[in-house]
Design a protein around this motif. Structure first.
Motif, PDB file in Angstrom:
ATOM      1  N   GLN A 169     -16.982  20.473   4.938  1.00 44.77           N
ATOM      2  CA  GLN A 169     -15.646  20.155   5.429  1.00 44.77           C
ATOM      3  C   GLN A 169     -15.357  18.659   5.378  1.00 44.77           C
ATOM      4  O   GLN A 169     -16.135  17.836   5.840  1.00 44.77           O
ATOM      5  N   VAL A 170     -14.190  18.329   4.823  1.00 45.42           N
ATOM      6  CA  VAL A 170     -13.673  16.964   4.849  1.00 45.42           C
ATOM      7  C   VAL A 170     -12.848  16.761   6.112  1.00 45.42           C
ATOM      8  O   VAL A 170     -13.073  15.834   6.888  1.00 45.42           O
ATOM      9  N   GLU A 171     -11.869  17.648   6.325  1.00 49.80           N
ATOM     10  CA  GLU A 171     -11.041  17.587   7.525  1.00 49.80           C
ATOM     11  C   GLU A 171     -10.221  18.857   7.639  1.00 49.80           C
ATOM     12  O   GLU A 171     -10.066  19.613   6.673  1.00 49.80           O
ATOM     13  N   PHE A 172      -9.682  19.092   8.844  1.00 51.89           N
ATOM     14  CA  PHE A 172      -8.810  20.231   9.101  1.00 51.89           C
ATOM     15  C   PHE A 172      -7.428  19.685   9.440  1.00 51.89           C
ATOM     16  O   PHE A 172      -7.256  18.980  10.432  1.00 51.89           O
ATOM     17  N   ASN A 173      -6.442  19.980   8.595  1.00 56.61           N
ATOM     18  CA  ASN A 173      -5.096  19.439   8.736  1.00 56.61           C
ATOM     19  C   ASN A 173      -4.183  20.418   9.465  1.00 56.61           C
ATOM     20  O   ASN A 173      -4.091  21.589   9.084  1.00 56.61           O
ATOM     21  N   THR A 174      -3.479  19.912  10.471  1.00 61.99           N
ATOM     22  CA  THR A 174      -2.574  20.764  11.250  1.00 61.99           C
ATOM     23  C   THR A 174      -1.130  20.283  11.195  1.00 61.99           C
ATOM     24  O   THR A 174      -0.264  20.892  11.820  1.00 61.99           O
ATOM     25  N   PHE A 175      -0.859  19.218  10.446  1.00 67.70           N
ATOM     26  CA  PHE A 175       0.470  18.606  10.461  1.00 67.70           C
ATOM     27  C   PHE A 175       0.928  18.328   9.035  1.00 67.70           C
ATOM     28  O   PHE A 175       0.237  17.652   8.276  1.00 67.70           O
ATOM     29  N   ALA A 176       2.108  18.849   8.666  1.00 67.30           N
ATOM     30  CA  ALA A 176       2.750  18.538   7.382  1.00 67.30           C
ATOM     31  C   ALA A 176       1.791  18.710   6.207  1.00 67.30           C
ATOM     32  O   ALA A 176       1.693  17.839   5.340  1.00 67.30           O
ATOM     33  N   VAL A 177       1.097  19.833   6.155  1.00 61.58           N
ATOM     34  CA  VAL A 177       0.141  20.034   5.066  1.00 61.58           C
ATOM     35  C   VAL A 177       0.908  20.120   3.745  1.00 61.58           C
ATOM     36  O   VAL A 177       1.900  20.824   3.623  1.00 61.58           O
ATOM     37  N   GLY A 178       0.458  19.356   2.763  1.00 57.96           N
ATOM     38  CA  GLY A 178       1.187  19.253   1.511  1.00 57.96           C
ATOM     39  C   GLY A 178       0.466  19.915   0.360  1.00 57.96           C
ATOM     40  O   GLY A 178      -0.672  20.359   0.461  1.00 57.96           O
ATOM     41  N   GLY A 179       1.164  19.960  -0.780  1.00 52.36           N
ATOM     42  CA  GLY A 179       0.575  20.442  -2.016  1.00 52.36           C
ATOM     43  C   GLY A 179       0.744  21.910  -2.288  1.00 52.36           C
ATOM     44  O   GLY A 179       0.341  22.396  -3.354  1.00 52.36           O
ATOM     45  N   CYS A 180       1.335  22.661  -1.357  1.00 57.03           N
ATOM     46  CA  CYS A 180       1.382  24.121  -1.526  1.00 57.03           C
ATOM     47  C   CYS A 180       2.223  24.523  -2.733  1.00 57.03           C
ATOM     48  O   CYS A 180       1.854  25.432  -3.491  1.00 57.03           O
ATOM     49  N   GLY A 181       3.360  23.865  -2.944  1.00 54.74           N
ATOM     50  CA  GLY A 181       4.214  24.235  -4.062  1.00 54.74           C
ATOM     51  C   GLY A 181       3.561  23.946  -5.400  1.00 54.74           C
ATOM     52  O   GLY A 181       3.578  24.776  -6.314  1.00 54.74           O
ATOM     53  N   MET A 182       2.967  22.766  -5.527  1.00 52.69           N
ATOM     54  CA  MET A 182       2.301  22.399  -6.775  1.00 52.69           C
ATOM     55  C   MET A 182       1.100  23.301  -7.029  1.00 52.69           C
ATOM     56  O   MET A 182       0.851  23.724  -8.160  1.00 52.69           O
ATOM     57  N   ALA A 183       0.367  23.625  -5.959  1.00 47.75           N
ATOM     58  CA  ALA A 183      -0.791  24.505  -6.110  1.00 47.75           C
ATOM     59  C   ALA A 183      -0.356  25.882  -6.590  1.00 47.75           C
ATOM     60  O   ALA A 183      -1.022  26.512  -7.421  1.00 47.75           O
ATOM     61  N   ASN A 184       0.772  26.348  -6.080  1.00 43.06           N
ATOM     62  CA  ASN A 184       1.286  27.661  -6.448  1.00 43.06           C
ATOM     63  C   ASN A 184       1.562  27.764  -7.945  1.00 43.06           C
ATOM     64  O   ASN A 184       1.416  28.820  -8.552  1.00 43.06           O
ATOM     65  N   SER A 185       1.980  26.659  -8.538  1.00 41.03           N
ATOM     66  CA  SER A 185       2.435  26.690  -9.933  1.00 41.03           C
ATOM     67  C   SER A 185       1.316  26.455 -10.944  1.00 41.03           C
ATOM     68  O   SER A 185       1.484  26.724 -12.135  1.00 41.03           O
ATOM     69  N   MET A 186       0.150  25.957 -10.489  1.00 40.19           N
ATOM     70  CA  MET A 186      -0.861  25.498 -11.439  1.00 40.19           C
ATOM     71  C   MET A 186      -1.604  26.623 -12.142  1.00 40.19           C
ATOM     72  O   MET A 186      -2.154  26.414 -13.231  1.00 40.19           O
ATOM     73  N   VAL A 187      -1.652  27.805 -11.563  1.00 38.63           N
ATOM     74  CA  VAL A 187      -2.345  28.910 -12.233  1.00 38.63           C
ATOM     75  C   VAL A 187      -1.702  29.195 -13.585  1.00 38.63           C
ATOM     76  O   VAL A 187      -2.380  29.299 -14.619  1.00 38.63           O
ATOM     77  N   ASN A 210      -1.151  32.461  -3.444  1.00 45.33           N
ATOM     78  CA  ASN A 210      -0.001  32.932  -2.647  1.00 45.33           C
ATOM     79  C   ASN A 210       0.398  31.962  -1.542  1.00 45.33           C
ATOM     80  O   ASN A 210       0.946  32.367  -0.519  1.00 45.33           O
ATOM     81  N   SER A 211       0.124  30.660  -1.737  1.00 42.79           N
ATOM     82  CA  SER A 211       0.315  29.709  -0.638  1.00 42.79           C
ATOM     83  C   SER A 211       1.752  29.680  -0.138  1.00 42.79           C
ATOM     84  O   SER A 211       1.995  29.705   1.082  1.00 42.79           O
ATOM     85  N   ILE A 212       2.733  29.619  -1.031  1.00 44.53           N
ATOM     86  CA  ILE A 212       4.130  29.558  -0.604  1.00 44.53           C
ATOM     87  C   ILE A 212       4.537  30.836   0.117  1.00 44.53           C
ATOM     88  O   ILE A 212       5.186  30.801   1.171  1.00 44.53           O
ATOM     89  N   ASP A 213       4.175  31.983  -0.444  1.00 40.97           N
ATOM     90  CA  ASP A 213       4.565  33.263   0.164  1.00 40.97           C
ATOM     91  C   ASP A 213       4.052  33.371   1.590  1.00 40.97           C
ATOM     92  O   ASP A 213       4.773  33.789   2.500  1.00 40.97           O
ATOM     93  N   GLY A 214       2.794  32.986   1.812  1.00 44.76           N
ATOM     94  CA  GLY A 214       2.226  33.101   3.150  1.00 44.76           C
ATOM     95  C   GLY A 214       2.853  32.147   4.140  1.00 44.76           C
ATOM     96  O   GLY A 214       3.162  32.517   5.276  1.00 44.76           O
ATOM     97  N   MET A 215       3.056  30.894   3.730  1.00 47.99           N
ATOM     98  CA  MET A 215       3.666  29.924   4.642  1.00 47.99           C
ATOM     99  C   MET A 215       5.098  30.307   4.977  1.00 47.99           C
ATOM    100  O   MET A 215       5.529  30.195   6.130  1.00 47.99           O
ATOM    101  N   ALA A 216       5.847  30.747   3.968  1.00 49.83           N
ATOM    102  CA  ALA A 216       7.223  31.185   4.216  1.00 49.83           C
ATOM    103  C   ALA A 216       7.237  32.389   5.153  1.00 49.83           C
ATOM    104  O   ALA A 216       8.098  32.494   6.039  1.00 49.83           O
ATOM    105  N   ARG A 217       6.268  33.276   4.984  1.00 51.18           N
ATOM    106  CA  ARG A 217       6.184  34.436   5.883  1.00 51.18           C
ATOM    107  C   ARG A 217       5.948  33.994   7.326  1.00 51.18           C
ATOM    108  O   ARG A 217       6.496  34.568   8.271  1.00 51.18           O
ATOM    109  N   GLY A 218       5.151  32.943   7.498  1.00 54.01           N
ATOM    110  CA  GLY A 218       4.932  32.414   8.840  1.00 54.01           C
ATOM    111  C   GLY A 218       6.203  31.855   9.454  1.00 54.01           C
ATOM    112  O   GLY A 218       6.509  32.095  10.630  1.00 54.01           O
ATOM    113  N   LEU A 219       6.973  31.094   8.675  1.00 54.07           N
ATOM    114  CA  LEU A 219       8.236  30.547   9.172  1.00 54.07           C
ATOM    115  C   LEU A 219       9.226  31.649   9.521  1.00 54.07           C
ATOM    116  O   LEU A 219       9.905  31.594  10.552  1.00 54.07           O
ATOM    117  N   VAL A 220       9.310  32.659   8.668  1.00 54.85           N
ATOM    118  CA  VAL A 220      10.238  33.771   8.920  1.00 54.85           C
ATOM    119  C   VAL A 220       9.819  34.551  10.160  1.00 54.85           C
ATOM    120  O   VAL A 220      10.659  34.925  10.995  1.00 54.85           O
TER     121      VAL A 220
END
Length: 499
Positions: A169-187, A210-220
């Protein structure tokens, strides 16, 4: 240490122990015996970066007045080889880590113990702590909380078997985690680059993300729990940044009736008000969920007005992502204390879960203990073995090498050392890839990768409502680079080629 392997081996699959060992120093391109000529490399870069733009792997160009002008994000030309069991283990730990952090955030006495020596020397954390204490003493207006997380690991050769890798483990991020959109597209980007070079792969070797789908599901889900169909989701953002738009699109696809609004801190200071029952009102519209993409760094709070704004939002009935308690629970100090003997047992009963979580920890050391002088001396003498970390989010804050040595010499007798933690530097597994980023040549080079696992957690103080893993992010950087941030460092967005 592994020796360089210079011979080119042609074979259709990467499945044996020997191949795993070779993958530590070879790229997919080299491993399949298809090195690129200069002419072909130029064409590949043009076509793959164009494909990246088409798939949304892009970022705003900062040196322009046009808010919507973008360029492709820094990427690797091919996916990086990763043992499938490493990704599987990291993903399997996510729900346990999320439960752990939420329990920490709801243990006021534990939090108080952790931060007791820090608050007198870290003015920013002290301001946040005062807001947390105020709301804790008043009692929260909203018991439901939403947390979107990213757990970051680096891969390290396993001591018991050099052909295997452990995730540390490097760190556990709980605030404004970034990169989800770019990660989603790289496959899709890397399936395309492999196909251009006729490099064979199975679909499962480049797993869907499925990073975007899961995070959006959490917001909804959080919006639904608020139970007001006229209320909106508020994204607290920086001016002119596109990173959050992936999430808005995810929300829109799940429920087009939900309205998302963007506001900056300066806008909210002017436009925000409250209803009779602490409803959060922005421009006359009630807010169900506040999702922070901004507010994690001292520079985001230039005056007392920004701290008052954060306090007012925390006092409101809106569901926060994250709450101030969870924000603080993601601090490096908490990470360091959780790594101490016997601390995980305070929050977790399952011994197998404790063992699995603890297996990802590296040495983490407080600098204000009675016996800290020994580890401080070691770090000054061998700074290449350590990283010095403050309580900060956003990248670019850690100290390495001579900077670490010089700063430790300066603060070793000062109370200021309480504001930092010392961490063993992870001896990351080295491999090969081409990095397509301004300032770096596209030659095949030695690189290391950082794996982030996204997750969503929704709960009340007494009930866990949602807890799931939500995809991954891989960032790859030159082996000599210190910072792995996409904005602050030399990292490129990557994806795994599983073996």
């Amino acid at each position: 240490m592994l020796l360089w392997i210079n011979t080119i081996v042609r074979r259709p699959k990467l499945a044996t122990k020997l191949n795993v060992e070779m993958s530590r120093v070879k790229s997919v391109e080299e491993d399949y015996g298809k090195p690129l000529t200069p002419e072909r490399l130029e064409e590949m870069i043009q076509r793959v970066t164009g494909w990246a733009l088409l798939n949304g792997a892009q970022r705003k160009i900062t040196a322009t007045e046009a808010c919507e002008r973008v360029e492709h994000v820094a990427i690797t030309l091919f996916p990086s080889i990763l043992p499938a069991d490493v990704l599987r283990k990291a993903k399997s730990l996510q729900t346990s880590f999320q439960t752990l952090i939420y329990k920490v955030a709801n243990d006021h006495e534990f939090m108080k113990e952790c931060f007791s020596g820090l608050l007198s020397v870290d003015a920013f954390t002290k301001q946040l702590w005062d807001i947390y204490e105020t709301v804790t003493n008043e009692g929260p207006a909203q018991e439901i909380s939403l947390t979107i997380t990213r757990n970051d690991f680096m891969m390290e050769p396993a001591e018991e078997d050099s052909a295997k890798e452990n995730c540390k483990q490097v760190e556990f991020n709980t605030f404004a985690v970034g990169g989800c959109g770019m990660a989603n597209s790289m496959v899709d980007v890397h399936r395309y680059s492999l196909s251009l070079e006729d490099i064979p792969f199975e679909e499962k070797q480049l797993p869907e993300n499925n990073s975007i789908d899961g995070m959006a599901r959490g917001l909804v889900k959080a919006w639904q729990l608020y139970k007001n169909k006229r209320a909106v989701i508020l994204f607290v953002v920086e001016p002119c940044t596109p990173d959050h738009r992936w999430l808005e699109r995810g929300v829109y696809r799940l429920d087009r009736s939900i309205k998302v609004i963007y506001r900056t801190f300066p806008q909210l200071i002017i436009q925000m008000s409250f209803g009779e029952n602490r409803e959060l009102i922005v421009d006359g519209v009630e807010v169900a969920v506040v999702y922070y993409r901004y507010g994690y760094a001292p520079k985001h709070y230039p005056t007392d007005a920004e701290f008052k704004l954060r306090l007012d939002i925390e006092r409101s009935r809106a569901i926060k992502c994250p709450t101030l308690a969870v924000h603080l629970a993601g601090c490096k100090k908490i990470q360091q204390v959780l790594a101490e003997p016997g601390v995980l047992e305070r929050f977790i009963d399952d011994t197998d879960v404790i063992k699995d979580i603890r297996s990802t920890f590296v040495g983490l050391y407080r600098l204000d203990a009675k016996d800290s002088s020994k580890i401080i001396t070691q770090a000054i003498q061998t700074p290449e073995r350590f990283v010095l970390k403050p309580q900060r989010e956003g990248g670019g804050n850690n100290l390495f090498g001579d900077d670490l040595r010089n700063y430790l010499e300066k603060i070793k007798e000062s109370p200021e050392r309480s504001a930092w933690i010392l961490m063993d530097r992870i001896q990351a597994t080295r491999h090969r890839n081409r990095l397509i980023k301004a300032g770096l040549g596209p030659e095949c080079r030695n690189v290391v990768s950082e794996l982030g696992i996204f997750g969503v957690y929704i709960s009340t103080p007494t009930s866990e409502l949602e807890n799931f893993e939500s995809g991954y992010l891989i960032r790859t950087k030159p082996e000599e680079a210190n910072e792995a941030g996409l904005c602050e460092g030399l990292a490129c967005v990557d994806s795994p080629f599983l073996i």
